[in-house]
Design a protein around this motif. Structure first.
Motif, PDB file in Angstrom:
ATOM      1  N   SER A   1       1.983  62.187 -28.507  1.00 39.58           N
ATOM      2  CA  SER A   1       1.316  61.964 -29.788  1.00 39.58           C
ATOM      3  C   SER A   1       0.356  63.091 -30.113  1.00 39.58           C
ATOM      4  O   SER A   1       0.243  63.519 -31.271  1.00 39.58           O
ATOM      5  CB  SER A   1       0.555  60.635 -29.755  1.00 39.58           C
ATOM      6  OG  SER A   1       1.425  59.555 -29.574  1.00 39.58           O
TER       7      SER A   1
ATOM      8  N   ASN B   1       0.217  63.441 -34.164  1.00 38.56           N
ATOM      9  CA  ASN B   1      -0.011  62.056 -34.582  1.00 38.56           C
ATOM     10  C   ASN B   1      -1.441  61.619 -34.319  1.00 38.56           C
ATOM     11  O   ASN B   1      -1.872  60.576 -34.792  1.00 38.56           O
ATOM     12  CB  ASN B   1       0.951  61.115 -33.842  1.00 38.56           C
ATOM     13  CG  ASN B   1       2.371  61.289 -34.329  1.00 38.56           C
ATOM     14  OD1 ASN B   1       2.581  61.666 -35.472  1.00 38.56           O
ATOM     15  ND2 ASN B   1       3.338  61.028 -33.462  1.00 38.56           N
ATOM     16  N   THR B   2      -2.145  62.400 -33.548  1.00 36.49           N
ATOM     17  CA  THR B   2      -3.559  62.128 -33.294  1.00 36.49           C
ATOM     18  C   THR B   2      -4.260  63.460 -33.096  1.00 36.49           C
ATOM     19  O   THR B   2      -3.638  64.461 -32.709  1.00 36.49           O
ATOM     20  CB  THR B   2      -3.740  61.236 -32.054  1.00 36.49           C
ATOM     21  OG1 THR B   2      -5.139  60.993 -31.861  1.00 36.49           O
ATOM     22  CG2 THR B   2      -3.189  61.893 -30.806  1.00 36.49           C
TER      23      THR B   2
END
Length: 479
Positions: free
Chosen positions: A21, A26-27
């Motif tokens: 991620s 995504n982060t």
């Protein structure tokens, strides 16, 4: 052995997902996974202000304090922008559970230390029951039934009285007392276990019956519903009893078949019918009460019985003080000895609980749990299952892992859908009709250093599934 592999799988899968991620953008940071607190906003990205949509950039520039602006776009209502030094940090969503380091701290401060206090007190009482002879008398009375359910336990063995007190405490919703009694039962069963690192048949049967969660007074659930302004906070009590009772019967049958128990035994049938009659009798009594009467009954019965147990233990001990003199001790010294053993037990189980809760924290905060939960909800919705039911499934999914986590989902469901909605009521039944399976296994088997739990975990998870299915049918039938 199975539990160790499962724990390792969760731990490694969560770490891998976190790393993936991070590198797929995504982060923005993994700090929330390590240091974040539950319900804190999560930092998902950081951009220069020129990279933002025009309406957000204009809102920030016209804000009185150019530090924070909440995007009121309906698609991203929970997104927050923090402007500082030409860059804007974007926060979206809320932390699902405490990060790894806060979990370590909270496990000790909020869980283990209170648990050690409970263990010290109730193990002190247990020592009084042992020396005074009360536990032996109880074991003699219940031996005809218990030797059928636990054929490997010798007649009149002390573990019978400990298991009885554990079942009774669970039955009445006395969580603080159930754990010490249960740990004492596991220690006693371990004494007659021929393979010390491998769970015995008796220990597996006890664990599965304990984890099935047969409860008469769901005090905490009623309290949560009352706080959420439910029209009748106690209306889930009967569905909870039915669901947990079916779960208990299922656990007994599954393990009984595996251990080749004789179900046709007269004493076993009498004991089972007595239990069923007691439950039906109490249900009939509670059912005829009005709303205030039900709340009064459920709020006071458990506490009253706990006080009665404590009073009986002390009175019985002092009236049989000669037995303490024969053992060359006193009532108070015996209590202190038992309390000291309780503290040692608490210290022993701490590493097992810590490892399990840290793995669960990573599992939730990595996003894996949410993905699995959404996937199951999608499958169920496409099978024609009501949206009200699928909205309650996160409670059922998290319950085997974490009581606190599932309780958070329960409270959220009441706040989101209303305390009297089918979702909130079903969530309440999920919460009270089963135990936190992985926590229970870590605590109970960890207390006696058992590494190979054999088929205990699989059976307990199967019983959890049976309770979930039963809860859905019962909730739909009642509400």
């Amino acid at each position: 052995m199975v539990l160790s592999r499962f724990w390792l799988t969760i731990f490694i899968s969560s770490i891998v997902f976190i790393v993936v991620s991070l590198f797929t953008a995504n982060t923005y940071t993994i700090d929330s996974v390590l240091n974040g607190k539950k319900d804190d906003p999560i930092l998902v990205s950081e951009k220069y202000i020129e990279q933002l949509p025009a309406f957000i950039k204009d809102s920030i520039k016209t804000a009185p304090e150019q530090t924070m602006i909440v995007n009121r776009d309906t698609l991203n209502s929970d997104t927050t922008y923090v402007y500082k030094n030409k860059t804007v940090k974007i926060y979206s969503g809320l932390q699902k559970s405490d990060g790894l380091l806060p979990t370590c701290k909270n496990t000790l401060v909020d869980l283990i230390l209170p648990l050690i206090a409970y263990l010290a007190f109730f193990c002190g009482l247990m020592e009084l029951l042992i020396v005074s002879g009360a536990s032996g008398n109880l074991a003699k009375v219940l031996s005809p039934v218990f030797v059928k359910v636990f054929p490997t336990i010798p007649k009149n063995h002390p573990s019978i009285s400990y298991m009885t007190l554990n079942f009774a405490a669970n039955f009445l919703g006395l969580d603080s007392a159930a754990t010490p009694f249960g740990l004492k039962a596991m220690e006693s069963l371990q004494e007659i276990n021929p393979e010390k690192d491998k769970a015995s048949d008796a220990q597996i049967m006890f664990m599965c019956l304990h984890a099935s969660g047969l409860t008469l007074i769901a005090t905490s659930i009623i309290g949560y519903r009352a706080a959420a302004n439910a029209s009748n906070p106690a209306d889930v009590m009967l569905p909870c009893i039915i669901t947990s009772f079916i779960g208990t019967i299922a656990a007994f049958l599954i393990v009984g078949v595996k251990q080749k128990i004789n179900f046709k035994s007269a004493s076993l049938l009498i004991g089972l019918m007595t239990l069923i009659s007691a439950i039906i009798g109490l249900l009939m009594y509670v059912n005829h009460l009005d709303l205030i009467g039900k709340n009064y009954f459920t709020s006071n019965l458990s506490g009253l019985i706990l006080i009665a147990i404590i009073a009986f233990t002390l009175i019985f001990s002092f009236t049989h003080e000669k037995k303490f003199k024969e053992a060359e001790t006193t009532v108070f010294d015996t209590f202190v000895t038992g309390a000291n053993n309780g503290v040692k037990t608490g210290v022993t189980i701490f590493p097992y609980v810590l490892g399990m809760l840290v793995a669960i924290s990573l599992f939730r905060n990595s996003g894996l749990f949410e993905i699995i939960s959404d996937a199951i909800g999608f499958i169920f919705s496409n099978m024609g299952v009501s949206k009200e039911i699928t909205n309650a499934l996160p409670v059922a999914m998290l319950r085997p892992f974490s009581s606190a986590g599932s309780r958070g989902f329960l409270i959220d469901s009441m706040n989101t859908f209303g305390a009297d909605s089918l979702t909130a009521r079903l969530s309440s039944i999920f919460q009270c009709s089963a135990e936190s399976t992985f926590y229970v296994i870590a605590v109970y088997f960890g207390s006696v250093n058992i590494k190979n739990t054999r088929y205990a975990l699989g059976t307990m998870l199967l019983v959890d599934l049976i309770c979930v299915i039963t809860a859905i049918f019962v909730a739909t039938w009642f509400f």
